[in-house]
Design a protein around this motif. Structure first.
Motif, PDB file in Angstrom:
ATOM      1  N   UNK A   2     -18.840  71.252  35.390  1.00  0.00           N
ATOM      2  CA  UNK A   2     -18.874  70.509  34.036  1.00  0.00           C
ATOM      3  C   UNK A   2     -20.167  70.062  33.661  1.00  0.00           C
ATOM      4  N   UNK A   3     -20.270  69.787  32.253  1.00  0.00           N
ATOM      5  CA  UNK A   3     -21.602  69.727  31.761  1.00  0.00           C
ATOM      6  C   UNK A   3     -22.087  68.471  32.246  1.00  0.00           C
ATOM      7  N   UNK A   4     -21.345  67.626  32.376  1.00  0.00           N
ATOM      8  CA  UNK A   4     -22.073  66.038  32.886  1.00  0.00           C
ATOM      9  C   UNK A   4     -22.636  66.153  34.239  1.00  0.00           C
ATOM     10  N   UNK A   5     -22.380  67.397  34.878  1.00  0.00           N
ATOM     11  CA  UNK A   5     -22.785  67.611  36.376  1.00  0.00           C
ATOM     12  C   UNK A   5     -23.883  68.484  36.095  1.00  0.00           C
ATOM     13  N   UNK A   6     -24.108  69.460  35.071  1.00  0.00           N
ATOM     14  CA  UNK A   6     -25.215  70.429  34.927  1.00  0.00           C
ATOM     15  C   UNK A   6     -26.403  69.456  34.127  1.00  0.00           C
ATOM     16  N   UNK A   7     -26.251  68.985  33.237  1.00  0.00           N
ATOM     17  CA  UNK A   7     -27.094  68.293  32.274  1.00  0.00           C
ATOM     18  C   UNK A   7     -28.033  67.192  33.321  1.00  0.00           C
ATOM     19  N   UNK A   8     -28.037  66.583  33.975  1.00  0.00           N
ATOM     20  CA  UNK A   8     -28.832  65.982  34.726  1.00  0.00           C
ATOM     21  C   UNK A   8     -29.811  66.744  35.798  1.00  0.00           C
ATOM     22  N   UNK A   9     -29.396  68.038  35.944  1.00  0.00           N
ATOM     23  CA  UNK A   9     -30.377  69.018  36.818  1.00  0.00           C
ATOM     24  C   UNK A   9     -31.431  69.550  35.887  1.00  0.00           C
ATOM     25  N   UNK A  10     -31.149  69.272  34.430  1.00  0.00           N
ATOM     26  CA  UNK A  10     -32.499  69.884  33.702  1.00  0.00           C
ATOM     27  C   UNK A  10     -33.408  68.971  33.586  1.00  0.00           C
ATOM     28  N   UNK A  11     -34.585  69.670  33.765  1.00  0.00           N
ATOM     29  CA  UNK A  11     -35.907  68.484  33.719  1.00  0.00           C
ATOM     30  C   UNK A  11     -35.948  68.063  32.097  1.00  0.00           C
ATOM     31  N   UNK A  12     -36.530  67.062  32.000  1.00  0.00           N
ATOM     32  CA  UNK A  12     -36.736  66.138  30.801  1.00  0.00           C
ATOM     33  C   UNK A  12     -37.650  67.039  29.739  1.00  0.00           C
ATOM     34  N   UNK A  13     -37.524  66.969  28.631  1.00  0.00           N
ATOM     35  CA  UNK A  13     -38.006  67.635  27.364  1.00  0.00           C
ATOM     36  C   UNK A  13     -38.437  69.004  27.777  1.00  0.00           C
ATOM     37  N   UNK A  14     -37.323  69.821  28.072  1.00  0.00           N
ATOM     38  CA  UNK A  14     -37.419  71.105  28.302  1.00  0.00           C
ATOM     39  C   UNK A  14     -36.602  72.260  27.623  1.00  0.00           C
ATOM     40  N   UNK A  17     -33.222  73.978  22.023  1.00  0.00           N
ATOM     41  CA  UNK A  17     -31.950  73.804  20.924  1.00  0.00           C
ATOM     42  C   UNK A  17     -30.893  73.486  21.710  1.00  0.00           C
ATOM     43  N   UNK A  18     -29.789  72.701  21.386  1.00  0.00           N
ATOM     44  CA  UNK A  18     -28.685  72.463  22.148  1.00  0.00           C
ATOM     45  C   UNK A  18     -27.500  72.609  20.937  1.00  0.00           C
ATOM     46  N   UNK A  19     -26.692  73.477  21.225  1.00  0.00           N
ATOM     47  CA  UNK A  19     -25.540  73.975  20.029  1.00  0.00           C
ATOM     48  C   UNK A  19     -24.260  73.359  20.973  1.00  0.00           C
ATOM     49  N   UNK A  20     -23.367  72.411  20.301  1.00  0.00           N
ATOM     50  CA  UNK A  20     -22.257  72.099  21.019  1.00  0.00           C
ATOM     51  C   UNK A  20     -21.256  71.970  20.053  1.00  0.00           C
ATOM     52  N   UNK A  21     -19.814  72.150  20.455  1.00  0.00           N
ATOM     53  CA  UNK A  21     -18.743  71.674  19.781  1.00  0.00           C
ATOM     54  C   UNK A  21     -17.682  70.901  20.456  1.00  0.00           C
ATOM     55  N   UNK A  22     -17.978  69.737  20.658  1.00  0.00           N
ATOM     56  CA  UNK A  22     -17.216  68.845  21.430  1.00  0.00           C
ATOM     57  C   UNK A  22     -15.809  68.656  20.696  1.00  0.00           C
ATOM     58  N   UNK A  23     -14.742  68.386  21.747  1.00  0.00           N
ATOM     59  CA  UNK A  23     -13.456  67.990  21.223  1.00  0.00           C
ATOM     60  C   UNK A  23     -13.489  67.041  20.057  1.00  0.00           C
TER      61      UNK A  23
END
Length: 81
Positions: A2-14, A17-23
């Motif tokens: 899940x994206x909410x599990x992955x996102x916290x693993x990404x370091x700050x300000x790294x 570009x983020x491209x998303x199409x949420x429901x």
């Protein structure tokens, strides 16, 4: 994952570009698991906080959402935060 599990693993300000199409927030439940209209903003804010944290200062966030047409042409609605 899940994206909410992955996102916290990404370091700050790294991320540049983020491209998303949420429901979409719809009145009726769909198979893909859309969020109820009344819960949509709190639901999306969990992602938005992570996006803001990981984006570089000059990074961009592109959100593909319900398409709007003006004069039969797609309309982009740029927003600066």
């Amino acid at each position: 994952m899940d994206a909410l599990e992955l996102l916290p693993q990404i370091p700050d300000k790294t991320v540049n570009l983020i491209v998303t199409s949420p429901p979409f927030a719809l009145h009726f439940k769909k198979e893909y698991g859309n969020v109820a209209k009344a819960e949509y903003v709190p639901w999306f804010l969990r992602f938005a906080r992570e996006f803001f944290r990981i984006l570089t200062d000059d990074g961009s966030l592109v959100i593909g959402h319900r398409r709007q047409l003006r004069s039969r042409q797609p309309t982009a609605l740029p927003v600066s935060i």
